[in-house]
Design a protein around this motif. Structure first.
Motif, short mmCIF file in Angstrom:
data_model
loop_
_atom_site.label_atom_id
_atom_site.label_comp_id
_atom_site.label_asym_id
_atom_site.label_seq_id
_atom_site.Cartn_x
_atom_site.Cartn_y
_atom_site.Cartn_z
N LEU A 3 14.87 -31.97 -4.37
CA LEU A 3 14.47 -30.69 -4.96
C LEU A 3 13.07 -30.76 -5.55
O LEU A 3 12.65 -31.78 -6.06
CB LEU A 3 15.46 -30.29 -6.06
CG LEU A 3 16.91 -30.15 -5.63
CD1 LEU A 3 17.77 -29.83 -6.84
CD2 LEU A 3 17.05 -29.07 -4.58
N GLY A 4 12.39 -29.63 -5.49
CA GLY A 4 11.06 -29.51 -6.09
C GLY A 4 10.96 -28.18 -6.80
O GLY A 4 11.77 -27.28 -6.58
N ILE A 15 9.30 -21.35 -8.72
CA ILE A 15 10.01 -21.51 -7.45
C ILE A 15 10.74 -22.85 -7.45
O ILE A 15 10.15 -23.88 -7.73
CB ILE A 15 9.03 -21.49 -6.26
CG1 ILE A 15 8.23 -20.19 -6.25
CG2 ILE A 15 9.76 -21.70 -4.95
CD1 ILE A 15 7.05 -20.21 -5.30
N HIS A 16 12.02 -22.81 -7.13
CA HIS A 16 12.80 -24.03 -6.90
C HIS A 16 13.08 -24.06 -5.40
O HIS A 16 13.48 -23.05 -4.82
CB HIS A 16 14.12 -24.00 -7.68
CG HIS A 16 13.91 -23.99 -9.16
ND1 HIS A 16 13.61 -25.11 -9.89
CD2 HIS A 16 13.95 -22.98 -10.05
CE1 HIS A 16 13.48 -24.79 -11.15
NE2 HIS A 16 13.68 -23.50 -11.28
N TYR A 17 12.89 -25.21 -4.79
CA TYR A 17 13.00 -25.30 -3.33
C TYR A 17 13.39 -26.71 -2.90
O TYR A 17 13.33 -27.65 -3.68
CB TYR A 17 11.68 -24.89 -2.68
CG TYR A 17 10.54 -25.86 -2.93
CD1 TYR A 17 10.11 -26.70 -1.92
CD2 TYR A 17 9.91 -25.94 -4.17
CE1 TYR A 17 9.07 -27.60 -2.13
CE2 TYR A 17 8.88 -26.83 -4.39
CZ TYR A 17 8.47 -27.66 -3.37
OH TYR A 17 7.46 -28.55 -3.58
N PHE A 18 13.83 -26.81 -1.64
CA PHE A 18 14.11 -28.11 -1.04
C PHE A 18 12.80 -28.66 -0.49
O PHE A 18 12.09 -27.98 0.24
CB PHE A 18 15.11 -28.00 0.11
CG PHE A 18 16.53 -27.82 -0.32
CD1 PHE A 18 17.21 -28.83 -0.99
CD2 PHE A 18 17.21 -26.64 -0.04
CE1 PHE A 18 18.53 -28.68 -1.37
CE2 PHE A 18 18.53 -26.48 -0.42
CZ PHE A 18 19.20 -27.49 -1.09
N VAL A 75 15.39 -20.58 -5.21
CA VAL A 75 15.30 -19.50 -6.19
C VAL A 75 13.83 -19.20 -6.46
O VAL A 75 13.02 -20.10 -6.62
CB VAL A 75 15.98 -19.91 -7.52
CG1 VAL A 75 15.85 -18.83 -8.57
CG2 VAL A 75 17.44 -20.25 -7.31
N LEU A 76 13.50 -17.91 -6.51
CA LEU A 76 12.17 -17.44 -6.88
C LEU A 76 12.35 -16.56 -8.11
O LEU A 76 12.96 -15.49 -8.04
CB LEU A 76 11.54 -16.63 -5.74
CG LEU A 76 10.27 -15.84 -6.07
CD1 LEU A 76 9.15 -16.77 -6.52
CD2 LEU A 76 9.84 -15.01 -4.87
#
Length: 101
Positions: free
Chosen positions: A39-40, A30-33, A74-75
């Protein structure tokens, strides 16, 4: 302490994406804010969606790590609710010609 942005409802189609990916029972990415535009990324097996008292929803992994649903970019390579926000942020400098006509 920095306050979180208000939770925004997620498109119902994204719940189907989560269900489909969870059924695979494989390691997900998982990419996330995180905060603002920081970003994390998380890696692990999807466990559940947890709702907090303030009605924010989090995708929780078996290792206990979590990402707020409306902040997922994005998942597993599938665009999430925050993808458009990321795309706008990431390509902002590409909107201009930079002095080239």
């Amino acid at each position: 302490m920095k306050s979180e942005s208000a939770y925004r409802p997620v498109n119902p189609d994204f719940y189907e994406v989560i269900t489909s990916e969870k059924q695979k029972n494989k390691i997900s990415r998982i990419h996330y804010f995180m905060d603002g535009t920081q970003l994390g990324d998380l890696t692990g097996i999807l466990k559940e969606i947890r709702i907090t008292q303030n009605r924010a929803e989090y995708l929780v992994l078996e290792n206990g790590l979590k990402a707020r649903l409306d902040r997922i970019i994005v998942l597993n390579g599938i665009p999430g609710p925050a993808y458009d926000e990321y795309d706008d942020y990431a390509s902002a400098c590409l909107d201009c010609m930079g002095g080239m006509d």
